[in-house]
Design a protein around this motif. Structure first.
Motif, PDB file in Angstrom:
ATOM      1  N   LEU A 215     -27.157 -22.132 -43.846  1.00 29.89           N
ATOM      2  CA  LEU A 215     -26.216 -22.321 -42.963  1.00 29.89           C
ATOM      3  C   LEU A 215     -27.381 -22.665 -41.383  1.00 29.89           C
ATOM      4  O   LEU A 215     -28.561 -22.321 -41.109  1.00 29.89           O
ATOM      5  CB  LEU A 215     -26.482 -20.421 -42.320  1.00 29.89           C
ATOM      6  N   SER A 216     -27.056 -23.111 -40.335  1.00 28.61           N
ATOM      7  CA  SER A 216     -27.951 -24.353 -39.390  1.00 28.61           C
ATOM      8  C   SER A 216     -27.418 -25.035 -38.785  1.00 28.61           C
ATOM      9  O   SER A 216     -25.984 -25.775 -39.335  1.00 28.61           O
ATOM     10  CB  SER A 216     -28.579 -25.194 -40.559  1.00 28.61           C
ATOM     11  N   VAL A 274     -19.404 -21.494 -38.379  1.00 31.06           N
ATOM     12  CA  VAL A 274     -20.032 -20.692 -38.725  1.00 31.06           C
ATOM     13  C   VAL A 274     -19.361 -19.592 -37.250  1.00 31.06           C
ATOM     14  O   VAL A 274     -20.496 -19.819 -37.043  1.00 31.06           O
ATOM     15  CB  VAL A 274     -20.763 -20.247 -40.361  1.00 31.06           C
ATOM     16  N   HIS A 276     -20.320 -16.169 -35.668  1.00 28.05           N
ATOM     17  CA  HIS A 276     -21.713 -15.565 -35.469  1.00 28.05           C
ATOM     18  C   HIS A 276     -21.470 -14.111 -35.872  1.00 28.05           C
ATOM     19  O   HIS A 276     -21.796 -13.478 -37.287  1.00 28.05           O
ATOM     20  CB  HIS A 276     -22.431 -15.196 -34.329  1.00 28.05           C
ATOM     21  N   ASP A 278     -19.043 -13.993 -38.797  1.00 28.48           N
ATOM     22  CA  ASP A 278     -19.007 -14.028 -39.902  1.00 28.48           C
ATOM     23  C   ASP A 278     -19.483 -14.126 -40.221  1.00 28.48           C
ATOM     24  O   ASP A 278     -20.411 -15.114 -42.139  1.00 28.48           O
ATOM     25  CB  ASP A 278     -18.125 -15.371 -39.719  1.00 28.48           C
ATOM     26  N   VAL A 279     -21.262 -14.822 -40.187  1.00 24.33           N
ATOM     27  CA  VAL A 279     -23.069 -14.841 -40.576  1.00 24.33           C
ATOM     28  C   VAL A 279     -23.080 -13.911 -41.688  1.00 24.33           C
ATOM     29  O   VAL A 279     -23.540 -14.473 -42.652  1.00 24.33           O
ATOM     30  CB  VAL A 279     -23.959 -14.752 -39.676  1.00 24.33           C
ATOM     31  N   CYS A 280     -22.757 -12.168 -41.520  1.00 26.91           N
ATOM     32  CA  CYS A 280     -23.015 -11.930 -42.269  1.00 26.91           C
ATOM     33  C   CYS A 280     -22.343 -12.003 -44.381  1.00 26.91           C
ATOM     34  O   CYS A 280     -23.013 -12.022 -45.492  1.00 26.91           O
ATOM     35  CB  CYS A 280     -22.895 -10.237 -42.331  1.00 26.91           C
ATOM     36  N   LEU A 283     -24.109 -14.982 -45.571  1.00 25.33           N
ATOM     37  CA  LEU A 283     -24.341 -14.447 -46.318  1.00 25.33           C
ATOM     38  C   LEU A 283     -24.935 -13.792 -47.457  1.00 25.33           C
ATOM     39  O   LEU A 283     -25.534 -13.846 -48.180  1.00 25.33           O
ATOM     40  CB  LEU A 283     -26.138 -14.007 -45.243  1.00 25.33           C
ATOM     41  N   TYR A 289     -31.465 -17.339 -49.212  1.00 24.50           N
ATOM     42  CA  TYR A 289     -31.484 -18.569 -47.880  1.00 24.50           C
ATOM     43  C   TYR A 289     -32.146 -20.015 -48.529  1.00 24.50           C
ATOM     44  O   TYR A 289     -33.621 -19.323 -48.604  1.00 24.50           O
ATOM     45  CB  TYR A 289     -31.429 -17.431 -46.802  1.00 24.50           C
ATOM     46  N   ALA A 301     -32.639 -17.284 -37.852  1.00 23.70           N
ATOM     47  CA  ALA A 301     -31.414 -17.258 -38.825  1.00 23.70           C
ATOM     48  C   ALA A 301     -32.320 -16.444 -40.056  1.00 23.70           C
ATOM     49  O   ALA A 301     -31.380 -15.815 -40.968  1.00 23.70           O
ATOM     50  CB  ALA A 301     -31.012 -18.962 -39.172  1.00 23.70           C
ATOM     51  N   GLU A 304     -32.550 -13.289 -40.171  1.00 23.16           N
ATOM     52  CA  GLU A 304     -30.535 -12.408 -40.387  1.00 23.16           C
ATOM     53  C   GLU A 304     -31.162 -12.502 -41.827  1.00 23.16           C
ATOM     54  O   GLU A 304     -30.096 -11.195 -42.533  1.00 23.16           O
ATOM     55  CB  GLU A 304     -30.197 -13.569 -39.070  1.00 23.16           C
TER      56      GLU A 304
END
Length: 457
Positions: A215-216, A274, A276, A278-280, A283, A289, A301, A304
């Motif tokens: 994710l970046s 994505v 923020h 919805d990040v979890c 992941l 990661y 990131a 997290e």
């Protein structure tokens, strides 16, 4: 520390999404909970985010009608911001401003202007910059001019502190030995944090399929070229590995071309931008990661992802080695072969069940907490308010130290700024301003809402 009024000033704030935006909001919210009054001053967001808005919990945001030029940053203007800033700081009875981010023109200008009002200044640097390209040279000289007269500087990592000290020329000459210099004592390190409850790990997954999350922002600085080079090799060596790639940017086309070239449409899934929130959920779909950044001051990131229970693979750059214990992360040099080696090491650790996601989450909860960040920042504010204030002559002397050409230019800007301020004091006298008498009060709001609601028999 007794309650004070603080103005956060930055180009980077909501509704834009990013690390600086989240840092400013969370720090403000926790300072408010500690009894301080906090406002945010930022630029407008199209089409209609101009003027004053309120965010919970009682955070007032001033959206100044300046248009950003690129990446949510405004053009340095020096003087056009002063009338707005002067009015806001006087009306809101501000004691201290806290500017954020090296590329924020509003932050730099806020520090320049605030000393005219007797308002103390703090600056937080969130990024690492080089010294050999045109953009970095110009940014560094602008920041050095600003930090010559700032009261305190906060960095998010020790590596970031060293970088900021060099770029901002934060040195002082010894009184006894003119050839000896030392780092200014008013440079602090306070890391980022997160809300652990928002990154709950999922139950242990089957190791038949191992999913690697990436994710970046898809830009050069985030090492997308390394991802493009290593993903096909990893997929070839480990048939049970899948990639989930989230983000958007100019390097997206490179990932699409790589996926088409090696026929990896079923192994590499692109999620696009994505949110923020919805990040979890993204992941928790993976076990590892991956970060291939070429420069990173802190790496929120990564933090997290570790909090969500993922094992981390990252390039050893910037402040990343300071974030996690060694048994929660595998490091690689920023080259193709070493990244593949580190990913192979991570796959072996996860496959053998040597990484416990729930234990990793519990450990992260004890490392990083926004209340601790707010408490440490409050201590910096207290030290600044108790320190002697710089007079105009001292500020001019410091500014002249910038060099043969930059020194006189910045000093002229400083003098013109003072004259413009005196003109505003005459043209828009303080006696004619409408001062803010009451800030947001949850108790008062509840009482007004109760009175406005008709009684029900």
């Amino acid at each position: 520390m007794h309650p004070i009024s603080i103005a956060m000033i930055t180009d980077f704030f909501h509704p834009a999404v990013g690390g600086v935006e989240n840092h400013v909001y969370m720090l403000s919210a926790n300072l408010i909970r500690r009894g301080h009054k906090v406002i945010v001053i930022t630029h407008s967001h199209q089409p209609d985010r101009v003027g004053v808005r309120w965010l919970v919990p009682s955070l007032k945001v001033y959206y100044i009608p300046f248009v950003p030029i690129a990446s949510s940053a405004t053009l340095p203007q020096f003087f056009t911001f002063l009338p707005y800033l002067r009015t806001i700081l006087i009306r809101e009875h501000i004691h201290l401003i806290h500017a954020h981010a090296s590329l924020s023109s509003l932050g730099h200008e806020g520090i320049l202007h605030s000393h005219l009002l007797g308002v103390r200044t703090v600056f937080t640097d969130h990024s690492l910059f080089g010294f050999d390209d045109a953009a970095s040279i110009l940014t560094n000289k602008l920041m050095a001019g600003t930090l010559k007269n700032v009261d305190a500087v906060i960095c998010v990592s020790h590596t970031g502190r060293e970088n900021t000290v060099l770029r901002g020329e934060l040195f002082e000459k010894s009184n006894t030995d003119p050839h000896k210099i030392s780092v200014r004592k008013s440079v602090y390190v306070i890391p980022n944090a997160l809300i652990p409850e928002r990154f709950q790990p999922s139950p242990p997954k089957s190791t038949e399929i191992i999913t690697i999350i990436f994710l970046s922002r898809l830009v050069y600085r985030k090492g997308i070229d390394l991802l493009v080079a290593t993903a096909p090799r990893i997929c070839r060596e480990f048939p049970n590995v899948r990639f989930l790639v989230g983000g958007d940017g100019p390097k997206l086309i490179d990932i699409l071309q790589m996926r088409e070239k090696f026929l990896l449409q079923d192994r590499i899934k692109l999620l696009g931008p994505v949110r923020h929130t919805d990040v979890c959920s993204v992941l928790t779909r993976g076990s590892i990661y991956m970060s291939t950044a070429l420069t990173e001051s802190f790496g929120i990131a990564i933090l997290e992802a570790a909090c969500a229970g993922l094992y981390v693979v990252s390039t050893r750059v910037g402040g990343v080695p300071e974030i996690l214990p060694k048994d929660m992360i595998s490091f690689a040099n920023p080259d193709e072969d070493d990244v593949c080696r580190a990913v192979g090491e991570a796959i072996k650790i996860v496959s053998e069940g040597k990484h416990d996601p729930l234990l990793a989450h519990e450990r992260i909860k004890t490392f990083y907490d926004w209340e601790q960040v707010a408490e440490r920042t409050e201590a910096v504010y207290d030290a600044v308010l108790k320190s002697p204030q710089m007079e105009l002559w001292e500020r001019m002397q410091r500014t002249m130290q910038l060099g043969l050409f930059a020194g006189p230019i910045y000093t002229i800007i400083l003098i013109v700024d003072c004259l413009f301020f005196l003109l505003l004091e005459w043209w828009m006298p303080r006696e004619d301003m409408d001062f803010v008498r009451e800030h947001w009060s949850q108790d008062m709001f509840t009482e007004l809402a109760r009175k406005a609601t008709p009684a029900v028999d």
